[in-house]
Design a protein around this motif. Sequence first.
Motif, PDB file in Angstrom:
ATOM      1  N   THR A   1      -4.598  -5.409  -4.872  1.00  0.00           N
ATOM      2  CA  THR A   1      -5.672  -6.364  -4.777  1.00  0.00           C
ATOM      3  C   THR A   1      -6.968  -5.517  -4.963  1.00  0.00           C
ATOM      4  O   THR A   1      -7.156  -4.429  -4.240  1.00  0.00           O
ATOM      5  CB  THR A   1      -5.553  -6.875  -3.417  1.00  0.00           C
ATOM      6  OG1 THR A   1      -4.208  -7.654  -3.464  1.00  0.00           O
ATOM      7  CG2 THR A   1      -6.793  -7.822  -3.209  1.00  0.00           C
ATOM      8  N   GLU A   2      -7.889  -6.035  -5.732  1.00  0.00           N
ATOM      9  CA  GLU A   2      -9.170  -5.395  -6.040  1.00  0.00           C
ATOM     10  C   GLU A   2     -10.199  -6.478  -5.556  1.00  0.00           C
ATOM     11  O   GLU A   2     -10.207  -7.670  -5.653  1.00  0.00           O
ATOM     12  CB  GLU A   2      -9.535  -5.193  -7.366  1.00  0.00           C
ATOM     13  CG  GLU A   2      -8.527  -3.997  -8.009  1.00  0.00           C
ATOM     14  CD  GLU A   2      -8.647  -2.333  -7.534  1.00  0.00           C
ATOM     15  OE1 GLU A   2     -10.026  -2.303  -6.919  1.00  0.00           O
ATOM     16  OE2 GLU A   2      -8.104  -1.671  -7.777  1.00  0.00           O
ATOM     17  N   SER A   3     -11.425  -5.997  -5.155  1.00  0.00           N
ATOM     18  CA  SER A   3     -12.605  -6.820  -4.781  1.00  0.00           C
ATOM     19  C   SER A   3     -13.865  -6.461  -5.010  1.00  0.00           C
ATOM     20  O   SER A   3     -14.027  -5.035  -5.256  1.00  0.00           O
ATOM     21  CB  SER A   3     -12.205  -7.375  -3.120  1.00  0.00           C
ATOM     22  OG  SER A   3     -12.615  -6.189  -2.509  1.00  0.00           O
TER      23      SER A   3
ATOM     24  N   SER B   1     -12.037 -11.575  -4.896  1.00  0.00           N
ATOM     25  CA  SER B   1     -10.779 -10.747  -4.938  1.00  0.00           C
ATOM     26  C   SER B   1      -9.935 -10.989  -6.131  1.00  0.00           C
ATOM     27  O   SER B   1      -9.772 -12.466  -6.272  1.00  0.00           O
ATOM     28  CB  SER B   1     -10.222 -10.714  -3.673  1.00  0.00           C
ATOM     29  OG  SER B   1     -10.996 -10.306  -2.643  1.00  0.00           O
TER      30      SER B   1
ATOM     31  N   GLU C   1     -15.047 -10.238   2.007  1.00  0.00           N
ATOM     32  CA  GLU C   1     -13.868  -9.971   0.956  1.00  0.00           C
ATOM     33  C   GLU C   1     -12.836  -9.920   1.804  1.00  0.00           C
ATOM     34  O   GLU C   1     -11.829  -9.958   0.906  1.00  0.00           O
ATOM     35  CB  GLU C   1     -14.247  -8.828   0.210  1.00  0.00           C
ATOM     36  CG  GLU C   1     -14.087  -7.403   0.996  1.00  0.00           C
ATOM     37  CD  GLU C   1     -15.270  -6.691   1.734  1.00  0.00           C
ATOM     38  OE1 GLU C   1     -15.427  -5.697   1.825  1.00  0.00           O
ATOM     39  OE2 GLU C   1     -16.207  -7.629   2.061  1.00  0.00           O
ATOM     40  N   GLU C   2     -12.638  -9.709   3.105  1.00  0.00           N
ATOM     41  CA  GLU C   2     -11.340  -9.681   3.933  1.00  0.00           C
ATOM     42  C   GLU C   2     -10.621 -11.117   3.513  1.00  0.00           C
ATOM     43  O   GLU C   2      -9.460 -11.317   3.577  1.00  0.00           O
ATOM     44  CB  GLU C   2     -11.742  -9.649   5.443  1.00  0.00           C
ATOM     45  CG  GLU C   2     -12.113  -8.177   5.616  1.00  0.00           C
ATOM     46  CD  GLU C   2     -12.426  -8.187   6.953  1.00  0.00           C
ATOM     47  OE1 GLU C   2     -12.623  -6.849   7.382  1.00  0.00           O
ATOM     48  OE2 GLU C   2     -12.361  -9.017   7.906  1.00  0.00           O
TER      49      GLU C   2
ATOM     50  N   ASN D   1      -9.607 -11.284  -0.245  1.00  0.00           N
ATOM     51  CA  ASN D   1      -8.390 -10.478  -0.219  1.00  0.00           C
ATOM     52  C   ASN D   1      -7.140 -11.300  -0.029  1.00  0.00           C
ATOM     53  O   ASN D   1      -6.038 -11.281  -0.598  1.00  0.00           O
ATOM     54  CB  ASN D   1      -8.415  -9.196   0.473  1.00  0.00           C
ATOM     55  CG  ASN D   1      -9.369  -8.262  -0.230  1.00  0.00           C
ATOM     56  OD1 ASN D   1      -9.657  -8.297  -1.463  1.00  0.00           O
ATOM     57  ND2 ASN D   1      -9.726  -7.051   0.526  1.00  0.00           N
TER      58      ASN D   1
ATOM     59  N   CYS E   1      -5.917 -10.373  -7.280  1.00  0.00           N
ATOM     60  CA  CYS E   1      -4.392  -9.820  -6.911  1.00  0.00           C
ATOM     61  C   CYS E   1      -3.779  -9.731  -8.055  1.00  0.00           C
ATOM     62  O   CYS E   1      -3.518 -10.634  -8.921  1.00  0.00           O
ATOM     63  CB  CYS E   1      -4.000 -10.430  -5.804  1.00  0.00           C
ATOM     64  SG  CYS E   1      -2.480 -10.073  -5.052  1.00  0.00           S
TER      65      CYS E   1
END
Length: 196
Positions: free
Chosen positions: A124-126, A113, A49-50, A53, A115
């Motif tokens: 930002t949500e994931s 993710s 998820e990095e 994001n 944004c």
Amino acid sequence: MLSEKLKDYNIILASGSPRRHQFFKELDINFKVDVRPIEEVFPNHLKAEEITNYLAALKAEPFKASLQEKDILITSDTIVWHNNEQLGKPKDAADAIKMLTKLSDSWHQVATSVCFTSKNKQITESHITKVKFKALSLEEITYYVENYKPLDKAGAYGIQEWIGLIAIEEIIGSYPNVVGLPTHLVYKTLLTIANA
């Protein structure tokens, strides 16, 4: 209900994905589509998820200078993460077959993710969903790739298509997330923004 709370806002969905468009319609959210190209490159050290994001935020960059007071820009990115490797969209049919062969008889993660960018703020949500594929034969993989041409899909598959029906043994997390949008997070975040 949400559409009523958001009536003063302009929701801009920066995605060409018909699946994401459909989700927004089903959530009863009024939106317009505006897609601006960017080069989807990310630093090598990022994982799962990095990566999403970073890319979801990167997709907002071309819009920032032109956002108005009541605009909410929504950008998103989805990847498949398997054995410490990112599986994006396949280059061609051979690459799709290679990806699905890797996913066969194993667990993988689908990271998405989303944004939310306004004139003065960015959130930002994931979400990560774990998916288990049965052991797939080369015949099944080839049939799917030739008939469904999943070249526009991360990990070379669409969970809502034939392969999802025959291959998925177990799923932990949000199903819509695997299709390409964690709809529960979109709803929750837009509600928070509208109630702020």
